[in-house]
Design a protein around this motif. Structure first.
Motif, PDB file in Angstrom:
ATOM      1  N   ASN A   1      14.517 -11.368 -15.796  1.00 12.58           N
ATOM      2  CA  ASN A   1      13.246 -11.667 -15.136  1.00 12.58           C
ATOM      3  C   ASN A   1      13.272 -11.512 -13.610  1.00 12.58           C
ATOM      4  O   ASN A   1      12.372 -11.947 -12.920  1.00 12.58           O
ATOM      5  N   ARG A   2      14.308 -10.871 -13.105  1.00  9.42           N
ATOM      6  CA  ARG A   2      14.345 -10.645 -11.663  1.00  9.42           C
ATOM      7  C   ARG A   2      14.184  -9.151 -11.380  1.00  9.42           C
ATOM      8  O   ARG A   2      14.871  -8.320 -11.988  1.00  9.42           O
ATOM      9  N   PHE A   3      13.278  -8.811 -10.480  1.00  5.19           N
ATOM     10  CA  PHE A   3      12.989  -7.403 -10.207  1.00  5.19           C
ATOM     11  C   PHE A   3      12.973  -7.124  -8.712  1.00  5.19           C
ATOM     12  O   PHE A   3      12.511  -7.949  -7.927  1.00  5.19           O
ATOM     13  N   LEU A   4      13.494  -5.970  -8.351  1.00  4.96           N
ATOM     14  CA  LEU A   4      13.489  -5.550  -6.944  1.00  4.96           C
ATOM     15  C   LEU A   4      12.466  -4.433  -6.771  1.00  4.96           C
ATOM     16  O   LEU A   4      12.457  -3.462  -7.527  1.00  4.96           O
ATOM     17  N   ILE A   5      11.617  -4.602  -5.786  1.00  9.81           N
ATOM     18  CA  ILE A   5      10.594  -3.597  -5.543  1.00  9.81           C
ATOM     19  C   ILE A   5      10.655  -3.163  -4.086  1.00  9.81           C
ATOM     20  O   ILE A   5      10.735  -4.009  -3.181  1.00  9.81           O
ATOM     21  N   ALA A   6      10.632  -1.855  -3.874  1.00  7.13           N
ATOM     22  CA  ALA A   6      10.684  -1.339  -2.509  1.00  7.13           C
ATOM     23  C   ALA A   6       9.456  -1.816  -1.749  1.00  7.13           C
ATOM     24  O   ALA A   6       8.326  -1.691  -2.229  1.00  7.13           O
ATOM     25  N   GLY A   7       9.689  -2.349  -0.556  1.00  2.35           N
ATOM     26  CA  GLY A   7       8.573  -2.790   0.275  1.00  2.35           C
ATOM     27  C   GLY A   7       7.709  -1.618   0.724  1.00  2.35           C
ATOM     28  O   GLY A   7       6.602  -1.795   1.211  1.00  2.35           O
ATOM     29  N   SER A   8       8.231  -0.410   0.512  1.00  3.84           N
ATOM     30  CA  SER A   8       7.502   0.789   0.928  1.00  3.84           C
ATOM     31  C   SER A   8       6.643   1.369  -0.187  1.00  3.84           C
ATOM     32  O   SER A   8       6.187   2.499  -0.092  1.00  3.84           O
ATOM     33  N   ILE A   9       6.426   0.609  -1.283  1.00  4.72           N
ATOM     34  CA  ILE A   9       5.459   1.102  -2.265  1.00  4.72           C
ATOM     35  C   ILE A   9       4.071   0.746  -1.747  1.00  4.72           C
ATOM     36  O   ILE A   9       3.899  -0.053  -0.819  1.00  4.72           O
ATOM     37  N   HIS A  10       3.079   1.350  -2.350  1.00  3.77           N
ATOM     38  CA  HIS A  10       1.688   1.089  -1.946  1.00  3.77           C
ATOM     39  C   HIS A  10       1.431  -0.420  -1.986  1.00  3.77           C
ATOM     40  O   HIS A  10       1.658  -1.050  -3.019  1.00  3.77           O
ATOM     41  N   PRO A  11       0.969  -0.999  -0.888  1.00  2.60           N
ATOM     42  CA  PRO A  11       0.772  -2.456  -0.865  1.00  2.60           C
ATOM     43  C   PRO A  11      -0.140  -2.964  -1.991  1.00  2.60           C
ATOM     44  O   PRO A  11       0.058  -4.057  -2.501  1.00  2.60           O
ATOM     45  N   GLU A  12      -1.131  -2.173  -2.362  1.00  3.09           N
ATOM     46  CA  GLU A  12      -2.020  -2.629  -3.436  1.00  3.09           C
ATOM     47  C   GLU A  12      -1.288  -2.624  -4.781  1.00  3.09           C
ATOM     48  O   GLU A  12      -1.635  -3.384  -5.678  1.00  3.09           O
ATOM     49  N   TYR A  13      -0.292  -1.759  -4.930  1.00  2.00           N
ATOM     50  CA  TYR A  13       0.506  -1.770  -6.159  1.00  2.00           C
ATOM     51  C   TYR A  13       1.327  -3.056  -6.204  1.00  2.00           C
ATOM     52  O   TYR A  13       1.401  -3.722  -7.232  1.00  2.00           O
TER      53      TYR A  13
END
Lengths: 483, 445
Positions: free
Chosen positions: B152-164
């Motif tokens: 249940n832990r996920f890493l997401i690039a801060g450089s993806i579309h902010p609305e995504y």
């Protein structure tokens, strides 16, 4: 000559064919991107001329049945006529080319349009606020259940359970699940509607909400709804209404006035926007005052005569998708609402109910009505009258195709064995209904006299009955050249 | 009322046959206490009045006379007229979801062809038949990884579309899923350092976007290497699907799942919708975990090839609360547009179109650099890039007065960043307009 089969588009492909024209590049060519980031070629993409593309898709279009072609009595889907002016207006350049990040001052038309649509939906349903951004009914359900959860959370306890009648659309339990709730199914009663007494038995401090469709999927008006709402509210729970069947209520019932807290509408059902073979739709959600501060962002507002979108809503459930929803669909719904006016929309409801009751009356002696309760905009028959001939509902449905009609919804709602769910909508004439009724009677007779005819149906469609079991067993989801 | 085909006689006869005196009687099932208490009063309009009303309303959108350098997840590209012609056919516009495949082979086959093309472009084997948009597709991608890995832990690039990112947060917050973002480095790419600090085997998935929100083409094979044998899915988001026409596909970098937005492939910006979300994968084990509709090939009773909706036991109408997603209606008609768009542009056209984007955007970027307009990140870009000025909002507003929308101040999404502007240049922008933008920027930067 109409083709019955059309080869896969890739078979038209040949190296060097071209179906596009691009203007010459007006800047000097340079290599800006390191080679290692670029691919060699677009593997598996076709090369086809424009005419071949036109012929290919025209041939495909001929294999589709559509509302434009004929009667489409899919229950729960409200396959009414899709007015052509909707398409025209939604394709005005100034709507189509608008970028979602244009400054408000330059898209006042779009914002005003959305605000006007909100106002009309409020008029029709009695709710205090609407969000237009959910992209389909199920998306609206999810947003709605998230709002309920957030409201409860802010008030101290998000609770654990959502009650859902056994006649509900599958999206209801799925949406509740993704809002973090456990689902408790409750029986919808012998008379075909949920009784307040039943709800009482299931209420406890863990119940966050009850989701109900009204009229329900049998076409029956939930006559205890007001009492149920009171019970829920006394219990600190909320009432969510699935408005998929709102086509039966326009001008007659405003859900907010009878205790509904949150409701979604399907613009692609009640408000005539086309289904496009499965979307895009739009599932706006209406809420009462209590939910004002948990609405998804943004909210469209007006200040000093200027429309803008407000993202500063600290308690909001957040963003539910990018931009402003399926804006193109919203345009079509507003065109429809304005064309009909309040009186016209009420008439739409009346004729929808008239048509459904006419079919019910004419077919009730041939097919079995599982519930005798009065119905509004749709009617559900069971398999009981033809099962004895060894014929299944699916066989009957496939035979309907042979007569040039789209079959009703089948095997839904789940509480009716081998259900046939018929929703004619208001835009069909008596002549069409009579033709359909005749066909339904004729097929019933065929079921008795020559059941094989049904079991092998359809006979006249572009393809014969398709093997769905094989498709799922050996999934083939993409074309491969070598095959 | 032109949409109601009942003559007086029909109504009378139908009422008689039903056995009621008037239509109101049919509504007796609704208790009086439930009937509406307040009036609804808005007048109908004729076709002509509607055309005029909406024409005027559309003209209140005053943007057409402005030069625009906008993208950030919604793009203006050249759409061949044949896309409008074919997608406008009533046979594609007015059917329902293909529940009766024998009379829906048109929609089904076109969807199968779309699945093939979107799978090929992303370098994958399986595609579904659309999701609402790129943002919800990204959220569904995370949910898929959550089900598959049970982490249940996920890493997401801060450089993806902010609305995504915002949409993902909305989707996961009631499900016990924890999202952490990874910073970007000084070149605008996913930061290796920050990734290494945050990543461990308990992470169920990593979501990155390429080209990212700043337009930068990520080179991210290293992520897959770091994951090694761990059960962590690499999910790539693509917000500008046209980039797939020329850039190495996500499969090259080892993506397990690709999600994204295909609005670029045949849909107008339309104020942000309808859009066309997609999800693809090559992993057969994930097939039964995919959200949404899927079309598969099969045979009919005579052994002829045909197409059906398949793997439906994943879906809400059968599996109810245990379904892989709650999605029902999706963006099917947008698939028709994408199919036609991809068929006419095809292998060469997509590349050429994508190439023009690279050339124009990079021309703009290079020229700006030459004129001392600060380029914030210098990594390779597809069709958008970020510049830095003293006061982004001020620059934006003064150019607006000159009828130029120079891009998007990043402050809108990252409040602390008051200097950056995201500029998009697609093939529809002329060199003349690029040069004009540069000249104006140079004067006021």
């Amino acid at each position: 000559m109409i083709k019955k089969r059309e080869q896969i588009v890739f078979k038209y492909s040949e190296e060097g064919k071209k179906g596009y024209s691009l203007p010459p590049l007006d800047v000097e060519k340079k290599s800006y991107i390191p080679e290692n980031l670029l691919k060699d070629e677009n593997k598996g993409m076709p090369e086809i001329s424009e005419l071949e593309v036109v012929r290919h898709f025209t041939a495909l279009s001929h294999m589709n049945y559509s509302v434009d072609e004929g009667f489409y009595p899919l229950g729960s889907c409200t396959m009414k006529y899709n007015p052509k002016i909707n398409e025209k207006i939604s394709s005005f350049d100034n709507f189509l080319m608008a970028h979602p990040y244009l400054p408000y001052s330059l898209v006042q038309g779009n914002l005003k349009l959305m605000k006007t649509l909100e106002d009309r939906l409020k008029d029709l349903t009695g709710f205090d606020y609407f969000t237009l951004f959910p992209s389909a009914g199920a998306h609206g359900e999810l947003a709605g259940m998230m709002m309920i959860r957030k409201r409860l959370e802010l008030d101290g306890n998000s609770r654990k359970i959502v009650l859902i009648p056994d006649s509900a659309h599958g999206t209801n339990p799925a949406s509740s699940h993704f809002a973090g709730y456990a689902v408790k199914e409750i029986p919808s009663g012998e008379k075909g509607y949920l009784e307040a007494e039943t709800v009482k038995e299931y209420l406890n401090e863990d119940v966050a909400a009850l989701m109900m469709t009204n009229p329900n999927t049998l076409g029956v008006y939930e006559k205890d709804i007001k009492e149920i709402a009171e019970l829920l509210h006394k219990n600190g729970s909320y009432l969510y209404m699935d408005g998929a069947n709102f086509n039966a209520l326009m001008g007659y019932v405003k859900p907010a006035e009878i205790g509904v807290d949150v409701l979604h509408l399907n613009l692609h059902k009640t408000f005539s926007t086309p289904h496009g073979g499965g979307g895009p739709g739009a599932g706006p959600v209406g809420v009462v005052e209590k939910f004002r501060d948990v609405l998804p962002v943004p909210v469209i507002r007006k200040k000093d005569g200027v429309y803008y979108t407000d993202f500063n809503i600290p308690r909001s459930i957040g963003k539910i998708r990018s931009f402003y929803g399926n804006f193109g669909v919203l345009i079509k719904a507003l065109v429809y609402i304005m064309e009909l006016g309040a009186e016209g929309l009420k008439k739409a409801t009346e004729f929808a109910v008239l048509n459904a009751n006419y079919i019910r009356e004419k077919l009730k002696d041939t097919y079995e009505l599982p519930y005798n309760t009065k119905t509004l905009h749709e009617v559900v028959f069971s398999e009981n009258s033809f099962k004895k001939f060894g014929v299944k509902t699916v066989d009957l449905a496939k035979r309907i195709l042979d007569y040039g009609f789209h079959p009703p919804t089948v095997y839904f709602p789940l509480i009716v064995h081998g259900a046939l769910m018929i929703e004619p909508t208001e835009t069909e004439s008596k002549t069409t209904l009579d033709d359909f009724i005749d066909v339904m009677k004729k097929i019933h007779k065929e079921a008795e006299e020559n059941p094989e005819l049904l079991k092998e149906a359809p006979h006249y469609t572009p393809v014969k009955r398709l093997n769905e079991v094989l498709a799922a067993k050996k999934p083939k989801l993409k074309y491969k050249e070598e095959e | 009322m032109r949409y109601f085909p009942h003559g007086k006689n029909s109504i009378k006869q139908m009422l008689e046959d039903i056995g009621v005196n008037n239509i109101e009687e049919l509504f007796e099932a609704i208790p009086d206490s439930n009937k509406r208490k307040t009036e609804i009063d808005f007048k109908p309009k004729s076709e002509n009045e509607l055309m005029e009303y909406f024409k005027n309303l559309s003209e209140e959108n005053r943007y057409p006379s402005y030069k625009r350098f906008l993208g950030a997840g919604a793009y203006e590209h050249l759409i061949p007229e044949v896309v409008n012609y074919i997608s406008g056919k009533g046979e594609f516009v007015t059917p329902y979801t293909p529940y009766q495949p024998e009379v829906a082979q048109g929609t089904l086959q076109a969807t199968f062809e779309y699945q093939t093309m979107i799978a090929n472009l992303t370098g994958m084997e399986f595609s579904n038949a659309s999701l609402y948009d790129g943002a919800t597709a990204a959220a569904e991608g995370i949910l898929l990884a959550w089900r598959v890995t049970r982490k249940n832990r996920f890493l997401i690039a801060g450089s993806i579309h902010p609305e995504y990112l915002q949409t993902i947060q909305t989707y996961v917050k009631n499900l016990g899923i924890i999202i952490e973002t990874i910073d970007w480095d000084e070149e605008g790419r996913v930061s290796k350092g920050d990734f290494e600090q945050k990543y461990n085997e308990n992470v169920g998935g990593i979501l990155i976007q390429s080209p990212n929100f700043f337009g930068i083409i990520e080179d991210y094979s290293w992520i897959k290497e770091k994951i090694g044998e761990n059960k962590t899915l690499l999910i790539t988001a693509v917000a500008e699907a046209l980039s797939l026409g020329i850039l190495k596909p996500p499969s090259f970098y080892g993506a397990d799942v690709v999600v994204g937005e295909a609005q670029s492939l045949g849909l107008y910006p339309s104020y942000g919708g309808p859009t066309l979300g997609f999800i693809t994968t090559s992993n057969k084990k994930f097939l039964w975990e995919l959200p949404g509709r899927i079309v598969g090939e099969t045979v009919d009773a005579d052994g002829n090839t045909g197409y059906v909706l398949t793997l439906s036991t994943r879906e809400q109408h059968i599996r109810r609360e245990r379904a892989t997603s709650n999605i029902c209606s999706n963006q099917a008609w947008c698939i028709i547009r994408a199919s036609v768009f991809l068929s006419v542009y095809g292998k060469q056209g997509l590349k050429e179109l994508a190439y023009q984007n690279i050339q124009k955007a990079n021309y703009a970027k290079e020229q700006m650099k030459k004129r001392d307009i600060k380029i914030k990140f210098d990594a390779p870009v597809f069709n958008e890039f970020v510049i830095e000025v003293e006061d982004a909002e001020k620059v934006y507003n003064s150019l607006l007065e000159k009828k130029i929308i120079c891009g998007i101040p990043l402050k809108w999404f990252f409040p602390e960043d008051t200097k950056s502007i995201l500029i998009t240049v697609t093939e529809v922008v002329s060199k003349e307009d690029i040069d004009l933008l540069i000249k104006e920027l140079e004067e006021i930067k």
